[in-house]
Design a protein around this motif. Structure first.
Motif, mmCIF file in Angstrom:
data_model
loop_
_atom_site.group_PDB
_atom_site.id
_atom_site.type_symbol
_atom_site.label_atom_id
_atom_site.label_comp_id
_atom_site.label_asym_id
_atom_site.label_seq_id
_atom_site.Cartn_x
_atom_site.Cartn_y
_atom_site.Cartn_z
ATOM 1 N N SER A 57 14.591 74.227 10.498
ATOM 2 C CA SER A 57 14.359 75.612 10.880
ATOM 3 C C SER A 57 13.108 75.749 11.723
ATOM 4 C CB SER A 57 14.230 76.490 9.626
ATOM 5 O OG SER A 57 15.401 76.458 8.865
ATOM 6 N N LEU A 58 12.083 74.991 11.377
ATOM 7 C CA LEU A 58 10.829 75.098 12.101
ATOM 8 C C LEU A 58 10.940 74.622 13.544
ATOM 9 C CD1 LEU A 58 8.161 74.088 9.486
ATOM 10 C CD2 LEU A 58 8.319 76.239 10.710
ATOM 11 N N LYS A 59 11.942 73.765 13.824
ATOM 12 C CA LYS A 59 12.098 73.312 15.194
ATOM 13 C C LYS A 59 12.362 74.478 16.133
ATOM 14 C CE LYS A 59 13.858 68.726 13.968
ATOM 15 N NZ LYS A 59 15.034 67.821 14.019
ATOM 16 N N VAL A 60 12.935 75.560 15.594
ATOM 17 C CA VAL A 60 13.222 76.720 16.414
ATOM 18 C C VAL A 60 11.946 77.440 16.814
ATOM 19 C CG1 VAL A 60 14.484 78.887 16.503
ATOM 20 C CG2 VAL A 60 15.414 76.976 15.200
ATOM 21 N N VAL A 61 10.995 77.516 15.886
ATOM 22 C CA VAL A 61 9.819 78.331 16.129
ATOM 23 C C VAL A 61 8.551 77.510 16.302
ATOM 24 C CG1 VAL A 61 10.754 80.274 14.843
ATOM 25 C CG2 VAL A 61 9.423 78.572 13.643
ATOM 26 N N GLN A 62 8.593 76.241 15.907
ATOM 27 C CA GLN A 62 7.390 75.424 15.941
ATOM 28 C C GLN A 62 6.789 75.387 17.340
ATOM 29 O OE1 GLN A 62 5.834 73.822 13.356
ATOM 30 N NE2 GLN A 62 4.236 73.501 14.840
ATOM 31 N N GLY A 63 5.506 75.747 17.441
ATOM 32 C CA GLY A 63 4.811 75.622 18.709
ATOM 33 C C GLY A 63 5.113 76.724 19.691
ATOM 34 N N ASN A 64 5.651 77.878 19.256
ATOM 35 C CA ASN A 64 5.913 78.915 20.244
ATOM 36 C C ASN A 64 4.635 79.630 20.670
ATOM 37 O OD1 ASN A 64 5.491 80.501 17.944
ATOM 38 N ND2 ASN A 64 6.958 82.056 18.588
ATOM 39 N N ILE A 65 3.501 79.292 20.051
ATOM 40 C CA ILE A 65 2.200 79.736 20.550
ATOM 41 C C ILE A 65 1.444 78.526 21.098
ATOM 42 C CG2 ILE A 65 -0.055 80.633 19.872
ATOM 43 C CD1 ILE A 65 1.316 82.573 18.077
ATOM 44 N N PHE A 66 1.382 77.453 20.318
ATOM 45 C CA PHE A 66 0.772 76.212 20.785
ATOM 46 C C PHE A 66 1.869 75.191 21.052
ATOM 47 C CE2 PHE A 66 -2.541 78.082 17.966
ATOM 48 C CZ PHE A 66 -3.459 78.372 18.968
ATOM 49 N N HIS A 67 1.704 74.391 22.060
ATOM 50 C CA HIS A 67 2.717 73.419 22.451
ATOM 51 C C HIS A 67 2.106 72.022 22.445
ATOM 52 C CE1 HIS A 67 5.517 76.602 23.720
ATOM 53 N NE2 HIS A 67 4.422 77.232 24.110
ATOM 54 N N PRO A 68 2.123 71.339 21.299
ATOM 55 C CA PRO A 68 1.541 69.998 21.240
ATOM 56 C C PRO A 68 2.333 69.016 22.085
ATOM 57 C CG PRO A 68 2.756 70.488 19.237
ATOM 58 C CD PRO A 68 2.712 71.765 20.017
ATOM 59 N N LYS A 69 1.667 68.013 22.588
ATOM 60 C CA LYS A 69 2.320 66.999 23.403
ATOM 61 C C LYS A 69 3.250 66.144 22.545
ATOM 62 C CE LYS A 69 -1.468 66.675 26.751
ATOM 63 N NZ LYS A 69 -2.473 65.773 27.385
ATOM 64 N N ALA A 70 4.315 65.679 23.150
ATOM 65 C CA ALA A 70 5.276 64.851 22.441
ATOM 66 C C ALA A 70 4.605 63.606 21.882
ATOM 67 C CB ALA A 70 6.402 64.451 23.386
ATOM 68 N N GLY A 71 4.916 63.287 20.630
ATOM 69 C CA GLY A 71 4.363 62.112 19.989
ATOM 70 C C GLY A 71 3.021 62.327 19.329
ATOM 71 N N LYS A 72 2.427 63.486 19.535
ATOM 72 C CA LYS A 72 1.137 63.771 18.931
ATOM 73 C C LYS A 72 1.335 64.328 17.529
ATOM 74 C CE LYS A 72 -3.034 66.584 19.531
ATOM 75 N NZ LYS A 72 -3.692 67.616 20.368
ATOM 76 N N ALA A 73 0.523 63.849 16.581
ATOM 77 C CA ALA A 73 0.613 64.361 15.211
ATOM 78 C C ALA A 73 0.299 65.852 15.192
ATOM 79 C CB ALA A 73 -0.355 63.604 14.310
ATOM 80 N N LEU A 74 1.080 66.600 14.407
ATOM 81 C CA LEU A 74 0.904 68.043 14.343
ATOM 82 C C LEU A 74 -0.265 68.409 13.443
ATOM 83 C CD1 LEU A 74 4.625 69.169 13.958
ATOM 84 C CD2 LEU A 74 3.257 69.141 16.046
ATOM 85 N N SER A 75 -1.076 69.344 13.869
ATOM 86 C CA SER A 75 -2.101 69.910 13.013
ATOM 87 C C SER A 75 -1.552 71.167 12.346
ATOM 88 C CB SER A 75 -3.346 70.260 13.828
ATOM 89 O OG SER A 75 -3.110 71.411 14.629
ATOM 90 N N TYR A 76 -2.296 71.708 11.413
ATOM 91 C CA TYR A 76 -1.846 72.919 10.726
ATOM 92 C C TYR A 76 -1.586 74.041 11.719
ATOM 93 C CZ TYR A 76 -1.710 76.903 7.559
ATOM 94 O OH TYR A 76 -1.312 78.033 6.884
ATOM 95 N N TRP A 77 -2.449 74.228 12.686
ATOM 96 C CA TRP A 77 -2.360 75.373 13.588
ATOM 97 C C TRP A 77 -1.260 75.243 14.620
ATOM 98 C CZ3 TRP A 77 -4.284 79.476 11.703
ATOM 99 C CH2 TRP A 77 -5.372 79.388 10.831
ATOM 100 N N ASP A 78 -0.652 74.057 14.719
ATOM 101 C CA ASP A 78 0.520 73.937 15.576
ATOM 102 C C ASP A 78 1.701 74.716 15.018
ATOM 103 O OD1 ASP A 78 -0.503 72.293 17.632
ATOM 104 O OD2 ASP A 78 -0.366 70.547 16.324
#
Length: 492
Positions: free
Chosen positions: A74-95
Motif C-alpha cells: 500500500s505504501l508504494k502508492v503514496v511513499q515519497g509523494n513529498i520526498f523522492h529518495p533515489k533508487a537503492g537508497k535506504a529509506l529514512s523515517y521522513w521519506d
C-alpha cells in the motif's frame, strides 16, 4: 430538546491508520462503506537507529509477514509523494511523509422545494445551488517502525468549504469564519504502536479524531454517494477529542477502547459537560478468506450541555444545567460487509441512539450494494429505513452557524419534523473518466451522479417546507422528496 449527533465522518475508520492515508488512491477500487474499524500493521521501513544501522521489529513482536507485505505494498502508492529518495537508497523515517488534497463540488437538484433546503441533510442542505463542498488537505505519516517493536505516525488534516459548517470541534477554530464557506481542523492526532500485552501489540491514537461509528464519512471519498444516509448524518459521533486504543487479539479480531470529551466538543469551557465519554467494541476483519468483515461498537456517556439555557430572537440554546452531567446517551452500531465476488459487495449497517436527557430514541438500518462494472465505473445502491421516535433528531439547521452555535450552547435557528419513519432509496454511479485521468498526471477525477427518493412511511409531511420560531415543527410540506444530485471530486 433537539440533539445533534452527526457522524463524520470516518475516514473509512479512524483506526485504519495506513488505509486512511492512502484513501484518495484506494477509494476508487471499492466504493462501498468501510466494513469495520481495524488498525494497520506497523510499517517496517528501514529507518536508521541511533547507531545508523537499520532496526526492525523483534521476532516475538513483529506482525506476520503477509500483513507487513500488504501494508508495504500500500505504501508504494503514496511513499515519497513529498520526498523522492533515489533508487537503492535506504529509506529514512521522513521519506514516508504523505500529503493529500481533495476538492469536491456538487449540486443537489430539488425542483419541488419551497424552502430552498433539502430536509434531512446537513452537508447537502442547499437545494439547486452549485456548492464548493470541501477542499481537504492533510499532512501525515503512516505508523512506522522506530525500533524495539515500537511505531510512530501522525495525521494533520484541515477542511475548507460548505461542509465545514457541520464539522466543527468547539474550542478548535470553531466560528473563525461564519459564512457559507468555513474552515475547520478535522484531524490532529499522534499514532503509536506498542508491543505490549499481546503478540500483535496495541495501536494508540491521541488527539482530534473521527468517530468510529456509522458507515459514511466526512471526506468525499469515504462514502459511496454525494448525499448521506440519515444515521451517519444524525445519530453517531463524528468529531471527538480523546484517545482510542486498538488491541489486536489475533489476526482477525480487534478490541477497541476509547475515551473522549464528547461529540464536537473539547474540554473546559469548550466542553459540553464535566463527564468523559467512552467507546467500546470489537471488530472482526477479513474472515472467510477476506470476504467478511464486521464490527459491533458502542459510544456511551452524557452528551447534554450543562450550561444555562439561553434565548434570542425566538430561538433557544440546549443548555440544561448540572443535570446534563449525569444523564446518559447510548449509541450502538453494527456494520457487516460481505464481498460476494471480485465485483460485488453488500454492506448492512444498523445504528441506534437513546438519550436519557431528551428522551430521544432513533434507529435505522441501511443496506448498500456496490458493483464494479469495470475499473472506471461502479454502480451503487443504498436503501434505508430510519425511525425518529420523538421528532427531535432529524433537524434542519437553517443558518450558516446553527450547528456550531448549538454545540457551543448558543441560541440557533432550526426546524424539525414530527415523529417520522423515513425511507430513502438512492442509486448512482461512481465514474472515473479514463479519457480525462489518463492525461492527468497529478491526482484523479471522479464524478458521482445519483437519484434519490426520500419518503415518510407514516404519513407525516416534513419535506420541502420550512419552520418558524413560533412553529419549528414542519408537517405542512410533502410526504416525499425526489431529488437529482451530482458531485465532482479531484483527489491527489
Amino acid at each position: 430538546m433537539i440533539e445533534k449527533y452527526r457522524r463524520k465522518g470516518l475516514l473509512l475508520s479512524s483506526t485504519l491508520v495506513t488505509a486512511s492515508l492512502i484513501l484518495p488512491y484506494a477509494a476508487h477500487a471499492q466504493t462501498a462503506p468501510a466494513p469495520a474499524p481495524t488498525a494497520a500493521p506497523v510499517v517496517n521501513l528501514t529507518a536508521p537507529n541511533a547507531a545508523g544501522a537499520p532496526d526492525t521489529v523483534s521476532d516475538n513482536n513483529k506482525l506476520v509477514d503477509d500483513d507487513v507485505a500488504e501494508t508495504e505494498e500500500s505504501l508504494k502508492v503514496v511513499q515519497g509523494n513529498i520526498f523522492h529518495p533515489k533508487a537503492g537508497k535506504a529509506l529514512s523515517y521522513w521519506d514516508g511523509l504523505v500529503g493529500h488534497l481533495t476538492v469536491e463540488a456538487g449540486i443537489a437538484g430539488n425542483p419541488w422545494t419551497r424552502s430552498g433546503r433539502n430536509f434531512g441533510q446537513f452537508y447537502v442542505d442547499r437545494a439547486n445551488t452549485v456548492t464548493l463542498n470541501q477542499i481537504m488537505g492533510s499532512l501525515s505519516h503512516p505508523v512506522t517502525n522506530i525500533g524495539g517493536g515500537y511505531g510512530f505516525g501522525f495525521n494533520f488534516e484541515m477542511m475548507y468549504g460548505s461542509d465545514a459548517r457541520f464539522d466543527p470541534t468547539i474550542g478548535m477554530g470553531s466560528g473563525a469564519i461564519t459564512g457559507l464557506y468555513q474552515w475547520v481542523p478535522t484531524q490532529a492526532h499522534l499514532d503509536f504502536h506498542v508491543p505490549w500485552l499481546l503478540t500483535r501489540g496495541i495501536d494508540i491514537q491521541a488527539g482530534q479524531l473521527y468517530g468510529l461509528l456509522g458507515a459514511e464519512g466526512t471526506p468525499a471519498l469515504a462514502r459511496p454517494f454525494y448525499t448521506f444516509n440519515y444515521a451517519s448524518d444524525y445519530i453517531v459521533p463524528f468529531e471527538v477529542l480523546g484517545v482510542y486504543t486498538t488491541l489486536h487479539l489475533n489476526k482477525y479480531v480487534d478490541w477497541v477502547l476509547g475515551i473522549d470529551a464528547g461529540n464536537s466538543t473539547s474540554f473546559g469551557r469548550a466542553g459540553n459537560n464535566s463527564r468523559p465519554k467512552g467507546t467500546f467494541g470489537f471488530a472482526f476483519n477479513n474472515l472467510l478468506d477476506g470476504k467478511l468483515s464486521f464490527h459491533l461498537l458502542g459510544h456511551f456517556g452524557p452528551q447534554g450541555n450543562n450550561g444555562p439555557s439561553l434565548s434570542a430572537n425566538g430561538w433557544s440554546s440546549i443548555g440544561v444545567g448540572k443535570i446534563a452531567n449525569r444523564k446518559m446517551q447510548y449509541n450502538g452500531d453494527f456494520l457487516i460487509s460481505y464481498k460476494l465476488n471480485d465485483k460485488m459487495t453488500v454492506t448492512v449497517d444498523a445504528t441506534y441512539l437513546h438519550d436519557d436527557l431528551s428522551r430521544d430514541d432513533a434507529y435505522g438500518v441501511t443496506t448498500y450494494y456496490a458493483y464494479n462494472i469495470n475499473p472506471n465505473l461502479t454502480f451503487n445502491a443504498r436503501g434505508e429505513i430510519f425511525r425518529d421516535n420523538t421528532g427531535g433528531i432529524i433537524a434542519e439547521y437553517s443558518s450558516f452557524t446553527s450547528f456550531t452555535k448549538s454545540a457551543a450552547n448558543e441560541p440557533y435557528p432550526y426546524y424539525v419534523g414530527p415523529p417520522t419513519t423515513y425511507g430513502a432509496l438512492t442509486v448512482g454511479v461512481t465514474y472515473r473518466p479514463d479519457f480525462i485521468n489518463r492525461h492527468v498526471h497529478f491526482g484523479q477525477f471522479t464524478i458521482r451522479p445519483e437519484i434519490r427518493l426520500d419518503k415518510s412511511l407514516n404519513g407525516t409531511r416534513p419535506f420541502n417546507q420550512e419552520g418558524t420560531p413560533a412553529n419549528p415543527v414542519v408537517n405542512n410540506g410533502t410526504n416525499n422528496m425526489l431529488w437529482f444530485n451530482a458531485d465532482a471530486i479531484w483527489a491527489f
